[in-house]
Write an enzyme that holds these catalytic residues in place. Structure first.
Site, PDB file in Angstrom:
ATOM      1  N   ASP A   1      26.616  25.245 -25.676  1.00 57.94           N
ATOM      2  CA  ASP A   1      26.838  26.650 -25.989  1.00 57.94           C
ATOM      3  C   ASP A   1      27.989  27.235 -25.181  1.00 57.94           C
ATOM      4  O   ASP A   1      28.186  26.893 -24.022  1.00 57.94           O
ATOM      5  CB  ASP A   1      25.599  27.465 -25.609  1.00 57.94           C
ATOM      6  CG  ASP A   1      24.545  27.392 -26.677  1.00 57.94           C
ATOM      7  OD1 ASP A   1      24.846  26.845 -27.745  1.00 57.94           O
ATOM      8  OD2 ASP A   1      23.450  27.894 -26.431  1.00 57.94           O
TER       9      ASP A   1
ATOM     10  N   ASP B   1      17.388  34.314 -23.942  1.00 59.19           N
ATOM     11  CA  ASP B   1      17.546  33.808 -25.310  1.00 59.19           C
ATOM     12  C   ASP B   1      17.100  34.826 -26.374  1.00 59.19           C
ATOM     13  O   ASP B   1      17.255  34.568 -27.569  1.00 59.19           O
ATOM     14  CB  ASP B   1      16.775  32.493 -25.492  1.00 59.19           C
ATOM     15  CG  ASP B   1      17.480  31.330 -24.800  1.00 59.19           C
ATOM     16  OD1 ASP B   1      18.606  31.512 -24.308  1.00 59.19           O
ATOM     17  OD2 ASP B   1      16.896  30.226 -24.754  1.00 59.19           O
TER      18      ASP B   1
HETATM   19  C1  UD1 Z   1      17.836  26.603 -20.507  1.00 61.11           C
HETATM   20  C2  UD1 Z   1      17.754  26.777 -22.000  1.00 61.11           C
HETATM   21  C3  UD1 Z   1      18.502  28.019 -22.450  1.00 61.11           C
HETATM   22  C4  UD1 Z   1      18.025  29.239 -21.673  1.00 61.11           C
HETATM   23  C5  UD1 Z   1      18.074  28.968 -20.171  1.00 61.11           C
HETATM   24  C6  UD1 Z   1      17.508  30.096 -19.341  1.00 61.11           C
HETATM   25  C7  UD1 Z   1      17.577  24.520 -22.839  1.00 61.11           C
HETATM   26  C8  UD1 Z   1      18.196  23.433 -23.637  1.00 61.11           C
HETATM   27  N1  UD1 Z   1      18.296  25.623 -22.653  1.00 61.11           N
HETATM   28  O1  UD1 Z   1      19.213  26.381 -20.193  1.00 61.11           O
HETATM   29  O2  UD1 Z   1      18.270  28.212 -23.843  1.00 61.11           O
HETATM   30  O3  UD1 Z   1      18.853  30.329 -21.988  1.00 61.11           O
HETATM   31  O4  UD1 Z   1      17.339  27.771 -19.856  1.00 61.11           O
HETATM   32  O5  UD1 Z   1      16.223  30.392 -19.718  1.00 61.11           O
HETATM   33  O6  UD1 Z   1      16.446  24.422 -22.406  1.00 61.11           O
HETATM   34  N2  UD1 Z   1      23.031  26.991 -12.902  1.00 61.11           N
HETATM   35  C9  UD1 Z   1      23.871  26.619 -11.885  1.00 61.11           C
HETATM   36  N3  UD1 Z   1      23.721  25.380 -11.334  1.00 61.11           N
HETATM   37  C10 UD1 Z   1      22.789  24.485 -11.750  1.00 61.11           C
HETATM   38  C11 UD1 Z   1      21.933  24.882 -12.817  1.00 61.11           C
HETATM   39  C12 UD1 Z   1      22.082  26.130 -13.358  1.00 61.11           C
HETATM   40  O7  UD1 Z   1      24.734  27.367 -11.479  1.00 61.11           O
HETATM   41  O8  UD1 Z   1      22.710  23.374 -11.198  1.00 61.11           O
HETATM   42  C13 UD1 Z   1      23.179  28.353 -13.490  1.00 61.11           C
HETATM   43  C14 UD1 Z   1      23.728  28.288 -14.893  1.00 61.11           C
HETATM   44  O9  UD1 Z   1      25.140  28.262 -14.879  1.00 61.11           O
HETATM   45  C15 UD1 Z   1      23.184  29.563 -15.487  1.00 61.11           C
HETATM   46  C16 UD1 Z   1      21.831  29.757 -14.787  1.00 61.11           C
HETATM   47  O10 UD1 Z   1      21.904  28.950 -13.628  1.00 61.11           O
HETATM   48  O11 UD1 Z   1      23.996  30.654 -15.191  1.00 61.11           O
HETATM   49  C17 UD1 Z   1      20.640  29.383 -15.634  1.00 61.11           C
HETATM   50  O12 UD1 Z   1      20.667  28.031 -15.945  1.00 61.11           O
HETATM   51  P1  UD1 Z   1      19.350  27.191 -16.291  1.00 61.11           P
HETATM   52  O13 UD1 Z   1      18.138  27.978 -15.970  1.00 61.11           O
HETATM   53  O14 UD1 Z   1      19.504  25.843 -15.674  1.00 61.11           O
HETATM   54  O15 UD1 Z   1      19.457  27.083 -17.874  1.00 61.11           O
HETATM   55  P2  UD1 Z   1      19.641  25.810 -18.771  1.00 61.11           P
HETATM   56  O16 UD1 Z   1      18.663  24.746 -18.367  1.00 61.11           O
HETATM   57  O17 UD1 Z   1      21.083  25.457 -18.849  1.00 61.11           O
END
Ligand code: UD1
Length: 424
Positions: A121, A309
């Site tokens: 995305d 979401d």
């Molecule tokens: C998952 C969902 C997505 C949802 C999100 C938050 C899936 C496939 N996707 O995405 O639909 O919107 O959870 O509920 O399950 N971040 C970092 N470093 C990291 C990990 C994350 O900076 O190592 C940041 C990301 O850039 C983002 C935020 O943390 O800004 C949230 O990320 P995360 O909770 O990990 O979401 P996803 O697993 O990517």
């Protein structure tokens, strides 16, 4: 000029009827990845018929698994070999960021993993730093080279990991890596999303030892091997929320079945504040709206906070609501990109950093718009349902990634919508 697929929506219909949910996209993709942890046949039920499931199936096939998808019965069966391959290529990973969820299982199972750095995305930078720091804490050597993340560890060792932020993806990676690690792993400040609980339940069925499921502290005692099982995917709360907003915006009445309304408490409470009547029963709920919705403020946060979401869908609702609202996005900085598209329908939305000020309009007017990600696409479809005239939503493949049988379900509820091949 190229031919592309689009959704053509003629606004004005009141949506009335019933929809049945299937499993959550954000759960099933991780359940499929978790299957890698055990040799043999894992069977997942309530699998939604969406593009991302096909991409994950293809990824698993390249890793040496046999994957059968019975679409009639919504079942996916995954046969995992004794020694899976450990490389996920860019052509698949760039199509779906959730491919990263094979990282933990492959490292645990094969002692190494090579994963192309993801795309997915267009909703912000979405780093992997917490995934990497946690795996390193468990003894993995991780490096990035030529667009690949290489991780290696003969056997991971349990460790205590404090996440800076309750990241869904990082919690899942570390959980799946920890279940067969040597000793005890504690993940503190873990994400608590229902989809994480679903993965924990699958892992426990497979033989994993996990305490604190559903809390922000997961304690995992590593076991030597896991076995393949059959598991039902948790229903999709985001699809449920999207239908709930559709009922409220079109002043209709929709009953959502095979649902877990307890996973949507804040969102349903917001809809009630907007003026909707909500009736909750075991496993289903009904949303009915007779009048114009009232504007509602939203702040997105990790679960149990308001889900990011559902943010675009609620902005669409606020765009036609009575009054002004402030929407604060705390998870993905680029998620407001879609308001430029919404503005093409006449919405009055002003953004400043991670805040959006939405002034409700009496009506929207149909226009061509472009979906920029899955949920933005859903928000634009909802806006199209209430706009005067015809709204054409381009880049419909984004919507296909998350909404199974969307056009059929919309049509059954009374919407005028068609999938068309349009020239661009
Ligand atoms: C998952 C969902 C997505 C949802 C999100 C938050 C899936 C496939 N996707 O995405 O639909 O919107 O959870 O509920 O399950 N971040 C970092 N470093 C990291 C990990 C994350 O900076 O190592 C940041 C990301 O850039 C983002 C935020 O943390 O800004 C949230 O990320 P995360 O909770 O990990 O979401 P996803 O697993 O990517």
């Amino acid at each position: 000029m190229a031919d592309v697929e689009a959704l053509e929506i003629t606004g004005g219909a009141r949506l009335v009827g019933q929809v049945r949910l299937t499993g959550a996209k954000n759960s099933v993709l991780k359940l499929m990845a978790a299957a890698l942890l055990a040799e043999g046949r894992t069977v997942l039920t309530e699998v939604p018929e969406i593009l991302d499931v096909e991409i994950m199936a293809e990824l698993l096939r390249r890793l040496g698994c046999e994957v059968e998808h019975d679409r009639q019965r919504s079942i996916v069966a995954i046969d995992v070999p004794a020694t899976p391959a450990h490389r996920a290529d860019y052509d698949l990973v760039r199509r779906m960021r959730a491919s990263i969820s094979v990282l933990g299982p492959l490292l645990a199972r094969c002692g190494e993993a090579d994963i192309a750095l993801p795309g997915g995305d267009n909703i912000g930078s979405r780093g992997l730093d917490m995934h990497v720091a946690g795996l390193e804490r468990m003894g993995a050597a991780v490096r990035v080279e030529h667009g690949f993340l290489h991780a290696q560890a003969d056997r991971l060792t349990g460790a205590t990991i404090w996440l800076d932020f309750p990241s869904v993806g990082a919690t899942e990676t570390l959980l799946m890596a920890a279940v067969t690690a040597r000793g005890r792993t504690v993940i503190d400040n873990a994400a608590r999303e229902p989809e994480i609980i679903d993965i924990c339940q699958l892992l426990v069925q497979m033989g994993a030892v996990i305490e604190g499921i559903g809390s922000s502290m997961l304690t995992i005692d590593g076991v030597d091997t896991l076995s393949a099982v059959r598991h039902e995917t948790v229903p999709d709360r985001i699809v449920a929320g999207t239908w709930a907003v559709a009922a409220a915006m079109t002043r209709g009445e929709i009953t959502i079945t095979n649902a877990r309304p307890e996973h949507l408490e804040i969102a349903l409470d917001k809809l009630a504040t907007a003026g909707a009547d909500i009736e909750v029963h075991a496993g289903e709920f009904t949303v009915r709206m007779d009048d114009r919705p009232r504007a509602i403020d939203i702040v997105t946060l990790p679960y149990p906070g308001f889900p990011t979401d559902l943010q675009p869908q609620f902005i669409a609702l606020n765009a036609i609501a009575e009054g002004a609202s402030l929407v604060t996005e705390n998870l993905f900085e680029a998620r407001f990109r879609f308001v430029h598209e919404l503005a093409r329908l006449g919405a009055d939305v002003q953004t400043e950093g991670h805040h959006a000020l939405v002034r409700g309009r009496d009506s929207l007017s149909g226009a061509p718009v472009e979906a920029t990600d899955i949920r933005a696409g859903a928000g634009l479809v909802l806006a199209g349902l209430v706009a005067e005239g015809v709204t054409t939503v381009y880049e419909v493949h984004h919507i296909d990634r998350g909404y199974a049988g969307f056009v059929d379900a919309l049509t059954a509820l009374g919407a005028q919508v068609e999938r068309v091949t349009a020239s661009e």
